[in-house]
Design a protein around this motif. Sequence first.
Motif, PDB file in Angstrom:
ATOM      1  N   ILE A  54       0.841  -1.320  -0.002  1.00  0.00           N
ATOM      2  CA  ILE A  54      -0.160  -0.152   0.084  1.00  0.00           C
ATOM      3  C   ILE A  54       0.976   1.228  -0.149  1.00  0.00           C
ATOM      4  O   ILE A  54       1.527   1.440   0.858  1.00  0.00           O
ATOM      5  CB  ILE A  54      -1.048  -0.126   1.316  1.00  0.00           C
ATOM      6  CG1 ILE A  54      -1.595  -1.071   1.366  1.00  0.00           C
ATOM      7  CG2 ILE A  54      -1.796   1.318   1.130  1.00  0.00           C
ATOM      8  CD1 ILE A  54      -2.566  -1.315   2.485  1.00  0.00           C
ATOM      9  N   SER A  55       0.749   2.006  -1.053  1.00  0.00           N
ATOM     10  CA  SER A  55       1.531   3.396  -0.998  1.00  0.00           C
ATOM     11  C   SER A  55       0.913   4.451  -1.735  1.00  0.00           C
ATOM     12  O   SER A  55      -0.462   4.140  -2.210  1.00  0.00           O
ATOM     13  CB  SER A  55       2.937   3.006  -1.514  1.00  0.00           C
ATOM     14  OG  SER A  55       2.626   2.661  -3.169  1.00  0.00           O
ATOM     15  N   GLU A  56       1.278   5.467  -1.981  1.00  0.00           N
ATOM     16  CA  GLU A  56       0.662   6.723  -2.738  1.00  0.00           C
ATOM     17  C   GLU A  56       1.129   6.884  -3.954  1.00  0.00           C
ATOM     18  O   GLU A  56       2.565   6.536  -4.083  1.00  0.00           O
ATOM     19  CB  GLU A  56       0.688   7.803  -1.682  1.00  0.00           C
ATOM     20  CG  GLU A  56       0.113   7.848  -0.611  1.00  0.00           C
ATOM     21  CD  GLU A  56      -1.510   8.032  -0.510  1.00  0.00           C
ATOM     22  OE1 GLU A  56      -1.943   8.482  -1.322  1.00  0.00           O
ATOM     23  OE2 GLU A  56      -2.298   7.476   0.425  1.00  0.00           O
ATOM     24  N   TYR A 230      -3.769   2.055   6.919  1.00  0.00           N
ATOM     25  CA  TYR A 230      -4.993   2.438   5.948  1.00  0.00           C
ATOM     26  C   TYR A 230      -5.241   3.823   6.060  1.00  0.00           C
ATOM     27  O   TYR A 230      -5.005   4.760   5.374  1.00  0.00           O
ATOM     28  CB  TYR A 230      -6.051   1.599   6.053  1.00  0.00           C
ATOM     29  CG  TYR A 230      -6.905   2.084   4.847  1.00  0.00           C
ATOM     30  CD1 TYR A 230      -7.037   1.267   3.648  1.00  0.00           C
ATOM     31  CD2 TYR A 230      -8.090   3.048   4.988  1.00  0.00           C
ATOM     32  CE1 TYR A 230      -7.785   1.597   2.729  1.00  0.00           C
ATOM     33  CE2 TYR A 230      -8.927   3.479   4.225  1.00  0.00           C
ATOM     34  CZ  TYR A 230      -8.922   2.756   2.828  1.00  0.00           C
ATOM     35  OH  TYR A 230      -9.736   3.167   1.975  1.00  0.00           O
ATOM     36  N   ARG A 231      -5.072   4.282   7.531  1.00  0.00           N
ATOM     37  CA  ARG A 231      -5.421   5.603   7.878  1.00  0.00           C
ATOM     38  C   ARG A 231      -4.406   6.398   7.555  1.00  0.00           C
ATOM     39  O   ARG A 231      -4.687   7.559   7.292  1.00  0.00           O
ATOM     40  CB  ARG A 231      -6.073   5.563   9.421  1.00  0.00           C
ATOM     41  CG  ARG A 231      -7.391   5.016   9.794  1.00  0.00           C
ATOM     42  CD  ARG A 231      -7.481   4.887  11.242  1.00  0.00           C
ATOM     43  NE  ARG A 231      -8.764   4.927  11.503  1.00  0.00           N
ATOM     44  CZ  ARG A 231      -9.396   4.358  12.449  1.00  0.00           C
ATOM     45  NH1 ARG A 231      -8.586   4.167  13.845  1.00  0.00           N
ATOM     46  NH2 ARG A 231     -10.924   4.153  12.721  1.00  0.00           N
ATOM     47  N   ARG A 237      -3.032  11.392   1.902  1.00  0.00           N
ATOM     48  CA  ARG A 237      -3.507  12.076   0.662  1.00  0.00           C
ATOM     49  C   ARG A 237      -4.336  13.508   1.195  1.00  0.00           C
ATOM     50  O   ARG A 237      -4.221  14.284   0.704  1.00  0.00           O
ATOM     51  CB  ARG A 237      -4.684  10.858   0.437  1.00  0.00           C
ATOM     52  CG  ARG A 237      -5.471  11.490  -0.993  1.00  0.00           C
ATOM     53  CD  ARG A 237      -6.214  10.248  -1.724  1.00  0.00           C
ATOM     54  NE  ARG A 237      -7.201   9.932  -0.891  1.00  0.00           N
ATOM     55  CZ  ARG A 237      -8.463  10.103  -0.869  1.00  0.00           C
ATOM     56  NH1 ARG A 237      -8.888  11.116  -1.687  1.00  0.00           N
ATOM     57  NH2 ARG A 237      -9.597   9.297   0.157  1.00  0.00           N
ATOM     58  N   TYR A 238      -4.724  13.576   2.496  1.00  0.00           N
ATOM     59  CA  TYR A 238      -5.350  14.778   2.889  1.00  0.00           C
ATOM     60  C   TYR A 238      -4.224  15.679   3.117  1.00  0.00           C
ATOM     61  O   TYR A 238      -4.509  16.909   2.732  1.00  0.00           O
ATOM     62  CB  TYR A 238      -5.983  14.309   4.404  1.00  0.00           C
ATOM     63  CG  TYR A 238      -7.346  13.803   4.539  1.00  0.00           C
ATOM     64  CD1 TYR A 238      -8.423  14.544   4.877  1.00  0.00           C
ATOM     65  CD2 TYR A 238      -7.806  12.528   4.042  1.00  0.00           C
ATOM     66  CE1 TYR A 238      -9.725  14.049   5.072  1.00  0.00           C
ATOM     67  CE2 TYR A 238      -8.854  12.091   4.185  1.00  0.00           C
ATOM     68  CZ  TYR A 238      -9.999  12.963   4.571  1.00  0.00           C
ATOM     69  OH  TYR A 238     -11.453  12.477   4.651  1.00  0.00           O
ATOM     70  N   GLY A 242      -3.575  19.675   1.113  1.00  0.00           N
ATOM     71  CA  GLY A 242      -3.616  20.951   1.608  1.00  0.00           C
ATOM     72  C   GLY A 242      -4.303  21.106   3.094  1.00  0.00           C
ATOM     73  O   GLY A 242      -4.064  22.162   3.538  1.00  0.00           O
ATOM     74  N   ASN A 243      -4.599  20.067   3.494  1.00  0.00           N
ATOM     75  CA  ASN A 243      -5.196  19.981   4.953  1.00  0.00           C
ATOM     76  C   ASN A 243      -4.173  20.269   5.821  1.00  0.00           C
ATOM     77  O   ASN A 243      -3.120  19.504   5.562  1.00  0.00           O
ATOM     78  CB  ASN A 243      -6.150  18.621   5.321  1.00  0.00           C
ATOM     79  CG  ASN A 243      -7.307  18.538   4.423  1.00  0.00           C
ATOM     80  OD1 ASN A 243      -8.278  19.308   4.756  1.00  0.00           O
ATOM     81  ND2 ASN A 243      -7.395  17.955   3.183  1.00  0.00           N
ATOM     82  N   ASN A 244      -4.403  20.851   7.212  1.00  0.00           N
ATOM     83  CA  ASN A 244      -3.493  21.024   8.110  1.00  0.00           C
ATOM     84  C   ASN A 244      -3.313  19.482   8.959  1.00  0.00           C
ATOM     85  O   ASN A 244      -4.291  18.556   8.821  1.00  0.00           O
ATOM     86  CB  ASN A 244      -3.447  22.008   9.055  1.00  0.00           C
ATOM     87  CG  ASN A 244      -4.834  21.925   9.946  1.00  0.00           C
ATOM     88  OD1 ASN A 244      -5.106  20.902  10.418  1.00  0.00           O
ATOM     89  ND2 ASN A 244      -5.547  23.192   9.881  1.00  0.00           N
TER      90      ASN A 244
END
Length: 284
Positions: A54-56, A230-231, A237-238, A242-244
């Motif tokens: 699992i990766s991005e 997973y989280r 991704r969040y 651009g989320n803090n």
Amino acid sequence: MKIALETISQDSKSSFRLMHDPKLNHLFFWHFHPELELVYIEGANAKRHVGDHISEFNESDLVLIGSNIPHLNFDHGITTNYRQEVLHIAPSFKDQTLDALPELKQIDRLLELSKYGIAFSGVTKTEVGALLKELYTLEPFAFFMSVMTILKRLSTSKEFELLHKTPFINKYNEKEQKRLRTIYAFIDERYQGKISLDEVASLCNLTKPAFCRYFKKNTGSTFIQFLNQYRVSQAKRYLLLGNNVTETCFACGFESLSYFNRSFKKIVGENPSAFKKNLSTSNV
């Protein structure tokens, strides 16, 4: 949700099947099939889940997946304007074509390496992605020749990463696949909130101890380890969007910032703030 076993039609004599720009982003499509699969996707930041890996990926991805390796659709959950090309290669292509022609030995080795799962990068990804995007416009002979060019280009590339340390062996029968798929879909739907072991064990009609043994045996991780992984993959991704750090922590189901920081650093190798800072620096 039933497992989908995709196959090239038995009526077709072609070794290849192209799915031009399929849109499955609204589905959690955990599946496997005997065909090898070459996936190119662009215009998205999303997760890559192939076998136990699992990766991005960022902006684009090019991956060759071996026969019967379970994988999640690469466009799952994507909301941006993306494009995807998926090429399936029949198992018979290796046996009936490659094995009979020593001139194609390099391609044969490439398909053997696909048992590990292969992610390509750099110029290889750019060039092969461009060729894959043209396939749907070609008549049969030109299509075949272009596919062979693609496979030859991949077989000579040094810009790749193997996704597993050893060839991935699909050890699940259909019943086990269905149960694991149910668990994964449940995690995907509920990861933002609290998930108890009792709840997920009940989903599988198992006692909590039996579920823990089952999950560890079949995934190599405890359920909590897998859930945190997973989280954290979602948290990355969040952060990419651009989320803090605080927003990301609670949006991804972590109940405390300290636990989120520890879990993130253990899995990623750096804390969320450093990850976000390095991300911003790399985009300058």
